[in-house]
Design a protein around this motif. Structure first.
Motif, PDB file in Angstrom:
ATOM      1  N   GLU A 127      -0.240 -10.681  -3.626  1.00 23.60           N
ATOM      2  CA  GLU A 127      -0.632  -9.410  -3.025  1.00 23.60           C
ATOM      3  C   GLU A 127       0.571  -8.705  -2.384  1.00 23.60           C
ATOM      4  O   GLU A 127       0.710  -7.476  -2.474  1.00 23.60           O
ATOM      5  N   ARG A 130       2.588  -7.248  -5.183  1.00 19.09           N
ATOM      6  CA  ARG A 130       1.908  -6.061  -5.710  1.00 19.09           C
ATOM      7  C   ARG A 130       2.175  -4.856  -4.818  1.00 19.09           C
ATOM      8  O   ARG A 130       2.477  -3.751  -5.306  1.00 19.09           O
ATOM      9  N   ASP A 131       2.084  -5.051  -3.503  1.00 21.11           N
ATOM     10  CA  ASP A 131       2.321  -3.949  -2.584  1.00 21.11           C
ATOM     11  C   ASP A 131       3.775  -3.492  -2.634  1.00 21.11           C
ATOM     12  O   ASP A 131       4.067  -2.291  -2.493  1.00 21.11           O
TER      13      ASP A 131
END
Length: 279
Positions: A127, A130-131
Motif C-alpha cells: 500500500e 502504491r501511494d
C-alpha cells in the motif's frame, strides 16, 4: 565534480547573505532552501521578485544554485496532507526558472504522521508503494509542466530505502524527470566491514549510474549515528573514486555540519577529489 553545501548550513534570510557565506567557506555551488529567503522551506507562495533574488545572488557571488529543496511526505497517511505537499511542490517548480535552477530534491516519505524522516514499519507494505507511485506520477506531471527534474534520495527511514528500490521506482514510473541524489551514509544499515561497505557503495553507484545527478557528503560514526564528512567510517576515497569511474561530473553537496566546520570539510573534500584525479 563541483563542490557544494546545503545553503541552510549558514544563517541568513536573504539569498545574497547566505550564498556569500557559501563562497567564503570554499564552495562553488549550493543546494538551496527557501528558508534562506526568509520563507518556509515549502512556502505557499513565492513572488517573482523573491525568485529573481536567488538567481541574482548566485550571479553576484559566483555560487551555482544546483537544486532547491522541495521535500514533503509523499506517502503521509493523510491523503489531504499529501495534496498540500503536491500544491507546494508546484509553487517551487513554477519558480525554478526564476531561480536559475532545474532540480528539485524530494523526500519519498514515510507512514510516520509527524516526521517525514522517521522510519515506520508500514513503509515496506504494498500500500505504501502504491501511494508512492501515485504521488510520483503527480510530481512528474508538475515537473513536466515546468521543465524541471526531481531528485529522489534513497534513505533507510523512507519508503525508497535502498538503491534497489530507487531503481524499481525509476523503472516503474518510466520518466526521465526522475533523477537520483546519492548519499552512501544513508544506505549503511549498520557499520559494516570495509569490504562490505565498499561493495554496498559500488553496487548502489553501478545500479543508479544513469540517473545520479547529485551526490551528498556526510558520514557515519561507529555507533551508527550521523557525522560530518571525514569524521566517521565512510571510505571517501572509494566513494569518490567510484563516482569518477562512472563519469559523474555533477555536484558533491555536503551537509549535516555546522557553519564553523564548513571550511575544514571543504578542504577535506577538495583533497580527496584531487587525490582521486591523480590515482
Amino acid at each position: 565534480m563541483k563542490l557544494g553545501i546545503f545553503a541552510k548550513t549558514f544563517d541568513g534570510n536573504d539569498p545574497e547573505t547566505v550564498l556569500k557565506a557559501v563562497a567564503a567557506a570554499g564552495f562553488v555551488c549550493a543546494q538551496y532552501n527557501m528558508a534562506c529567503s526568509g520563507l518556509p522551506s515549502m512556502p505557499e507562495d513565492i513572488s517573482a521578485a523573491q525568485a529573481r533574488a536567488v538567481s541574482g545572488a548566485a550571479d553576484a557571488t559566483g555560487v551555482d544554485v544546483v537544486a532547491v529543496s522541495g521535500t514533503y511526505n509523499m506517502i503521509h497517511p493523510d491523503r489531504a496532507i499529501r495534496a498540500v505537499g503536491h500544491a507546494k511542490l508546484e509553487i517551487i517548480a513554477r519558480n525554478c526558472a526564476g531561480m536559475s535552477t532545474g532540480l528539485i530534491t524530494l523526500c519519498t516519505g514515510t507512514r510516520d504522521p509527524v516526521d517525514q524522516w522517521k522510519e515506520h514499519p508500514d513503509n515496506n507494505t504494498p500500500e505504501a508503494w502504491r501511494d508512492l507511485l501515485e504521488a510520483m506520477e503527480t510530481a512528474v506531471d508538475i515537473a513536466d509542466r515546468y521543465d524541471v527534474d526531481l531528485g529522489i534520495e534513497p534513505e533507510l527511514a523512507n519508503v525508497v530505502n535502498s538503491a534497489a528500490k530507487a531503481r524499481r521506482l525509476i523503472d516503474e514510473i518510466k520518466s526521465p524527470r526522475i533523477k537520483v541524489v546519492l548519499d552512501p551514509a544513508n544506505l549503511l544499515v549498520e557499520i559494516a566491514t570495509l569490504e562490505e561497505q565498499r561493495t554496498l557503495v559500488s553496487g548502489a553507484i553501478d545500479l543508479l549510474a544513469d540517473r545520479i545527478v547529485m551526490a551528498h557528503a556526510k558520514d557515519r560514526n561507529p555507533d551508527g549515528s550521523f557525522a560530518t564528512a571525514g569524521k566517521g567510517v565512510l571510505d571517501y576515497s572509494h566513494y569518490l573514486r567510484r563516482l569518477k569511474g562512472i563519469g559523474f561530473e555533477g555536484s558533491l553537496i555536503t551537509h549535516g555540519l555546522s557553519a564553523g566546520e564548513a571550511p575544514g570539510v571543504s578542504t577535506f573534500l577538495k583533497n580527496h577529489l584531487q587525490d582521486g584525479a591523480t590515482s
